[in-house]
Design a protein around this motif. Sequence first.
Motif: not given
Length: 307
Positions: A142-144, A146-164
């Motif tokens: 979800r957009p939010e 991606v916007d807070r990726a560092s915080d989101s990845l504290r409770t998830a192992d990995a994020l797959v998203v295109p570069r940019g």
Amino acid sequence: MSSIQRISGHRAKLDLNLIVSLDALLRERSVSRAAIEVGLSQPAMSAALARLRRYFGDPLLARVGNSYQLTPLARSLVERTTVAISAVDRVLDAEPGIEIERSSREFTLIMSDYMLAAVGDTITRDLLAQAPHLRINFVQLRPEIVDRASDSLRTADALVVPRGFVSDLPSVDLFSDRWVCVVAEDNERIGDAIRLDQLTEYPWAVFQTHPHAATTPLHQVRAQGVEPYVQVVGENYLALPYFVAHTDRIALLPERLAARMSGGMGIRSVDFPLNLAPLNHALWWHPMYNADPEHRWLRAQLVKSLG
């Protein structure tokens, strides 16, 4: 006193993670290329170079014309840095072995509906073949997030998203996917290729994008002088085939998804007359997982499975 002795004597003053940045800078002789290699943003790599320059009291990279050359000190560090990186690799390889086949860990992966449909089965098959007791939890991108990726990845192992979309987090490239044009399977007015004039003749179905996305396929089409008539907007990639089948609409889909959905969905792929930049997918994670043995295994397996 040698450079290596200075590092040993004052190691408390230097983040040894900078050795990786130093190695990339010495080999690439370019801040931008070094940043891409180690998965950092260009500003982050520039900051790393600034710290290294202060530590060594030397510019390391000196501009000559339109390129950078290594200073004498930097040249003397090339071999030593390579040795240091190899030593670190040996230390990491010597970590206590993990019995991944017995692991019951739950991995949470954040990815788009398109990625889940295109490669989700490959991920689950390859991971569970080696670690049958794992639990894999897929979370909708979800957009939010991606916007807070560092915080989101504290409770998830990995994020797959295109570069940019994400920066300043560790990452590794997965694969590139090109855009393909899809039309209804029974659309007889469009042959194996859609003509440039037909891009404005027929209505389009498009997907709702991240609000800050500036390089969507629709943006790229418009940048090349074509103004499509957008008739239908879907919330995600998976809706588009339903808006195209048995209609005169056209749409753009990532090739891996189009290949999965062409059979039995009433759509087919045709050649597109414009050049579009591909989607360069990357895997992102929080730095706290860098040395986690099971997480390192996960990253290696995803690169192997999807690369």
